[in-house]
Write an enzyme that holds these catalytic residues in place. Structure first.
Site, PDB file in Angstrom:
ATOM      1  N   LYS A 125       4.273  14.757  21.530  1.00 58.60           N
ATOM      2  CA  LYS A 125       5.740  14.774  21.451  1.00 58.60           C
ATOM      3  C   LYS A 125       6.294  14.931  22.853  1.00 58.60           C
ATOM      4  CE  LYS A 125       8.891  14.611  18.196  1.00 58.60           C
ATOM      5  NZ  LYS A 125       8.820  13.853  16.942  1.00 58.60           N
TER       6      LYS A 125
ATOM      7  N   ASN B 153      20.227   8.809  12.702  1.00 59.21           N
ATOM      8  CA  ASN B 153      19.278   7.771  12.346  1.00 59.21           C
ATOM      9  C   ASN B 153      18.660   8.014  10.958  1.00 59.21           C
ATOM     10  OD1 ASN B 153      17.385   5.788  12.418  1.00 59.21           O
ATOM     11  ND2 ASN B 153      16.254   6.576  14.164  1.00 59.21           N
TER      12      ASN B 153
ATOM     13  N   SER C 219       6.135   2.189  13.221  1.00 58.57           N
ATOM     14  CA  SER C 219       5.739   2.152  14.642  1.00 58.57           C
ATOM     15  C   SER C 219       4.335   1.574  14.771  1.00 58.57           C
ATOM     16  CB  SER C 219       5.735   3.561  15.231  1.00 58.57           C
ATOM     17  OG  SER C 219       7.017   3.910  15.674  1.00 58.57           O
TER      18      SER C 219
HETATM   19  P1  NAD Z   1      19.888  11.721  15.431  1.00 56.53           P
HETATM   20  O1  NAD Z   1      20.109  12.273  16.772  1.00 56.53           O
HETATM   21  O2  NAD Z   1      20.037  10.260  15.203  1.00 56.53           O
HETATM   22  O3  NAD Z   1      20.817  12.467  14.354  1.00 56.53           O
HETATM   23  C1  NAD Z   1      20.853  13.841  14.188  1.00 56.53           C
HETATM   24  C2  NAD Z   1      22.021  14.161  13.274  1.00 56.53           C
HETATM   25  O4  NAD Z   1      22.022  15.553  12.972  1.00 56.53           O
HETATM   26  C3  NAD Z   1      23.387  13.872  13.893  1.00 56.53           C
HETATM   27  O5  NAD Z   1      24.266  13.402  12.888  1.00 56.53           O
HETATM   28  C4  NAD Z   1      23.863  15.236  14.375  1.00 56.53           C
HETATM   29  O6  NAD Z   1      25.271  15.325  14.454  1.00 56.53           O
HETATM   30  C5  NAD Z   1      23.308  16.101  13.270  1.00 56.53           C
HETATM   31  N1  NAD Z   1      23.143  17.511  13.611  1.00 56.53           N
HETATM   32  C6  NAD Z   1      22.611  18.042  14.729  1.00 56.53           C
HETATM   33  N2  NAD Z   1      22.631  19.379  14.647  1.00 56.53           N
HETATM   34  C7  NAD Z   1      23.183  19.681  13.439  1.00 56.53           C
HETATM   35  C8  NAD Z   1      23.475  20.877  12.758  1.00 56.53           C
HETATM   36  N3  NAD Z   1      23.191  22.063  13.297  1.00 56.53           N
HETATM   37  N4  NAD Z   1      24.045  20.808  11.528  1.00 56.53           N
HETATM   38  C9  NAD Z   1      24.311  19.621  10.959  1.00 56.53           C
HETATM   39  N5  NAD Z   1      24.056  18.450  11.552  1.00 56.53           N
HETATM   40  C10 NAD Z   1      23.499  18.489  12.775  1.00 56.53           C
HETATM   41  O7  NAD Z   1      18.400  12.202  15.031  1.00 56.53           O
HETATM   42  P2  NAD Z   1      17.431  11.569  13.956  1.00 56.53           P
HETATM   43  O8  NAD Z   1      16.572  10.566  14.637  1.00 56.53           O
HETATM   44  O9  NAD Z   1      18.190  11.228  12.759  1.00 56.53           O
HETATM   45  O10 NAD Z   1      16.486  12.827  13.672  1.00 56.53           O
HETATM   46  C11 NAD Z   1      16.854  13.845  12.768  1.00 56.53           C
HETATM   47  C12 NAD Z   1      15.613  14.655  12.421  1.00 56.53           C
HETATM   48  O11 NAD Z   1      14.612  13.777  11.867  1.00 56.53           O
HETATM   49  C13 NAD Z   1      14.948  15.358  13.593  1.00 56.53           C
HETATM   50  O12 NAD Z   1      14.380  16.573  13.142  1.00 56.53           O
HETATM   51  C14 NAD Z   1      13.805  14.406  13.962  1.00 56.53           C
HETATM   52  O13 NAD Z   1      12.735  15.055  14.609  1.00 56.53           O
HETATM   53  C15 NAD Z   1      13.394  13.929  12.583  1.00 56.53           C
HETATM   54  N6  NAD Z   1      12.659  12.676  12.623  1.00 56.53           N
HETATM   55  C16 NAD Z   1      13.225  11.539  13.132  1.00 56.53           C
HETATM   56  C17 NAD Z   1      12.492  10.368  13.143  1.00 56.53           C
HETATM   57  C18 NAD Z   1      13.085   9.083  13.616  1.00 56.53           C
HETATM   58  O14 NAD Z   1      12.433   8.016  13.424  1.00 56.53           O
HETATM   59  N7  NAD Z   1      14.273   9.065  14.169  1.00 56.53           N
HETATM   60  C19 NAD Z   1      11.154  10.347  12.659  1.00 56.53           C
HETATM   61  C20 NAD Z   1      10.620  11.522  12.132  1.00 56.53           C
HETATM   62  C21 NAD Z   1      11.382  12.673  12.127  1.00 56.53           C
END
Ligand code: NAD
Length: 469
Positions: free
Chosen positions: A117, A262, A401
């Site tokens: 990571k 996302n 991926s």
């Molecule tokens: P992102 O940055 O696209 O979106 C995050 C969202 O969470 C945003 O809408 C933000 O406003 C919101 N947010 C942040 N802090 C918050 C809080 N305290 N309360 C409520 N909302 C909050 O990120 P993402 O890619 O969607 O990732 C979200 C989670 O999913 C993370 O834990 C990430 O590790 C996990 N994840 C993502 C992927 C991926 O492919 N993007 C893969 C596996 C896991």
């Protein structure tokens, strides 16, 4: 679940496997003890932690040095793989924990990757495009010797996206002229070798794993029996049946989604459009607000607003402008609403000792990594709630991926349909083995069942590679 807790479950699972006489029968006595001791030592420590400072010249002329990490936990199952996170709250402990979870996730889903990571301590919203481009290129310059298509392959995570992956792969190419570069990063744009469907894969996979449990797995069960005193599994099973019955009666299931990036926005849209299992999305939230409407919210309009503005509407005027009816509430409200399903797709430590007793949802789906603390997890399971853990549900991204990495090597593109078909197929196989094992053997939690599978696979590989002497 923090690093110590993740390591704690690995230890516990290895101890249980050691006690099981049917697991690795050829390992006996002192040799068995030594092998398990070595596996524990290997899997609860990290191969490499790299910390550096990225020097960036800001638009106002200031120079700042930003902490950045790449942490490689273990590569016994294949090349290191894991996202890069841009967030103000990134810390070494958090990145290491996420790297360990990647090793486990890839092992659980039988992907030929290890776990890693990355992280950069910035709030990307405070940075201009030029500054972000600088940060991303500098990240690659700093960590280049430790990255590569057959060594360590980053992808997007919280705060990063395909644009950043495109910049990073561009920089990697400049640093390594003449070398294979496309496979060095996944989650790139489609024009730049990205897989069709990668951006939506984690959100789609997250919703699918929950859907599969309620719709497919529950439908297949006809003879599940429970011993006296096994209230937890029995209550969980009854909850699944009652949700499945709603489907057969064509009734809607109420659902809330925390986080609208996302993962969350795609999961919310999947729930909104799901035809096989009907849902009413009553609430969504982001880092600023919760939007609530008991009768359901127009998710496609919010997705459009989010893609143009980077966040959810924050005022009645903004809601009115796009014709969405919803009450604006505090961002934490979403966690304790009276809904049947709660998808957690924001960030770590959302359900904790402080609010676990107020959670009303029957099913909690961890689209985000580690959104529920260990104590809250035990409590929720004890209440007969169903927690579907991160390493099972949010693997859609890394599955696709893998396809992207493969297509970049064979220079042959998968269609969107082929990508989704592969991802859903792989996800249902993983869900089936985990849910069957959990309910048939009445294990402690779905999380423990996932960890058990993963550690079993990793132990086997470590042994076969001759690492446990
Ligand atoms: P992102 O940055 O696209 O979106 C995050 C969202 O969470 C945003 O809408 C933000 O406003 C919101 N947010 C942040 N802090 C918050 C809080 N305290 N309360 C409520 N909302 C909050 O990120 P993402 O890619 O969607 O990732 C979200 C989670 O999913 C993370 O834990 C990430 O590790 C996990 N994840 C993502 C992927 C991926 O492919 N993007 C893969 C596996 C896991």
């Amino acid at each position: 679940m923090n690093l110590a807790q993740t390591q704690g479950i690995i230890k516990e699972m290895l101890q249980k496997l050691q006690e099981e006489e049917t697991f690795f029968t050829e390992l006996k006595g002192e040799q068995r003890e030594k092998a398990f001791e070595s596996a524990q030592e290997i899997l609860t420590t990290t191969d490499k932690i790299i910390k550096s400072y990225i020097r960036v010249s800001k638009d106002d002329g200031r120079i700042v040095r930003i902490p950045a990490y790449r942490i490689q936990h273990n590569n016994i199952a294949g090349f290191y793989k894991g996202g890069i996170r841009y967030s103000e709250t990134v810390s070494e402990e958090e990145v290491e924990n996420l790297a360990v979870l990647m090793t486990l996730k890839n092992a659980l889903h039988e992907l030929p990757y290890g776990g890693a990571k990355g992280g950069v301590v910035i709030n990307p919203k405070d940075y201009s495009d030029r500054e972000l481009n600088f940060v991303s290129k500098k990240y690659v310059q700093r960590f280049a010797p430790d990255l590569g298509p057959t060594h360590d392959i980053p992808a997007p995570d919280m705060g990063t996206n395909e644009k950043i992956m495109d910049w990073m792969v561009g920089e990697y190419k400049t640093i390594h002229p003449g070398k294979n570069y496309l496979g060095a990063f996944t989650g790139k744009s489609i024009d730049n070798g990205g897989a069709k469907g990668r951006r939506e894969a984690t959100g789609k996979g997250t919703f699918f794993s929950y859907f599969w449990l309620v719709h497919e797995w529950t439908k297949m069960q006809n003879n599940l029996s429970f011993n006296d005193g096994d209230e937890m599994h029995k209550t969980q099973y009854q909850k699944l049946q009652s949700l499945y019955n709603k489907h057969t009666q064509n009734k809607e299931i109420s659902i809330a989604v925390q986080g609208f990036g996302n993962v969350g926005s795609v999961a919310a849209l999947e729930a909104y459009t799901s035809e096989k299992l009907k849902h009413r999305v009553v609430a969504v939230s982001d880092q600023n607000v919760t939007l609530y409407n008991q009768n359901g919210i127009n998710i496609p309009e919010l997705v459009l607003f989010q893609s143009e503005n980077g966040n959810l509407p924050q005022s009645p005027a903004e809601l009115e402008k796009i014709g969405v009816e919803a009450e604006i509430r505090d961002r934490e409200d979403i966690l304790t609403l009276d809904v049947e399903v709660l998808i957690l797709a924001a960030t770590e430590r959302q359900i904790t000792k402080q609010n676990m007793q107020e959670v009303k949802a029957d099913i909690l789906v961890e689209g985000a990594n580690s959104p529920i603390t260990a104590m809250a997890d035990d409590y929720l399971n004890g209440q007969g709630k169903i927690v579907i853990p991160d390493i099972l549900v949010n693997a859609g991204g890394v599955m696709v991926s893998y396809l992207e990495w493969k297509q970049d090597r064979i220079t042959q593109l998968y269609t969107n349909e082929e990508t989704l078909h592969e991802m859903y197929g792989q996800m249902s196989q993983s869900c089936e083995k985990v849910f069957n094992e959990y309910f048939e053997r009445k294990l402690e939690s779905i999380r423990q069942t996932c960890f058990r599978y993963a550690t079993q696979k990793l132990f086997t590989l470590l042994y076969k590679h001759g690492k446990l002497f």
